[in-house]
Design an enzyme around this catalytic site. Sequence first.
Site, PDB file in Angstrom:
ATOM      1  CB  VAL A 110      -1.363   0.023   0.922  1.00 37.99           C
ATOM      2  CG1 VAL A 110      -0.779  -0.038   2.660  1.00 37.99           C
ATOM      3  CG2 VAL A 110      -2.425   0.439   0.938  1.00 37.99           C
ATOM      4  CG  ASP A 111       4.799   2.806   1.480  1.00 40.18           C
ATOM      5  OD1 ASP A 111       6.327   2.772   2.156  1.00 40.18           O
ATOM      6  OD2 ASP A 111       4.594   4.292   1.642  1.00 40.18           O
TER       7      ASP A 111
END
Length: 193
Positions: free
Chosen positions: A44-45
Amino acid sequence: MKGQAVGATINQVRLRIIQGDITQQDTDAIVNAANSSLMGGGGVDGVIHRAGGPAILEECKQIVARQGRLATGKAVMTSGGNLKARYVIHTVGPIWHGGSRGEEELLASAYRESLKLAAENHLGSISFPSISTGAYGYPLDKASRVAIRAVSHFLREKGTCLREVVLVLFEAHAFKAYTEALNEIIKVNNGKV
Ligand code: APR
């Protein structure tokens, strides 16, 4: 087939659990499951930095230059760059080592510190991914309960401007785990979260 949204109301704040892509959420802030370097990564980063653009990384570099790496369980805020969300709150969840190194409290802290930052900035809505359950290996059935309990405890404890907290699960099995966790907590607490 996207799972149906489920949710509960806690101290006048709507807690919603949905299946979706956090970069598409138009809440005031979205939370990034970052690492301590704040220099981006995978999962998700990676998608948040890609979708949000270089401005977010630039602000992260300034934060690290000012105050060093971000400790596990802490949170910082940048603008949302090109995202629909106005802000990104970056937090670092714990790496799962079996549960004997304070992982539960550190995961709860990641949610609590993110909510605190949103409240201090008078935000009305915030979206969370399932922190630590990807690369950091935190079991979904445990992390979902820690997340929901941490959010409900914070919302009960403090009156804030927050009106909506959304837990955004990317995969169907994660959505199922969080939905089951919420239903179990509601059942155990006689209909309350
Ligand atoms: N929207 C919502 N959730 C997503 C998305 C998305 N677009 N993409 C992935 N996820 C989910 C994953 O499926 C997982 O359930 O986010 C959850 C968290 O997984 P990770 O992103 O791997 O985060 P985490 O387990 O906290 O590990 C953090 O991974 O990406 C690196 O730089 C990051 O080092 C840090 C570590």
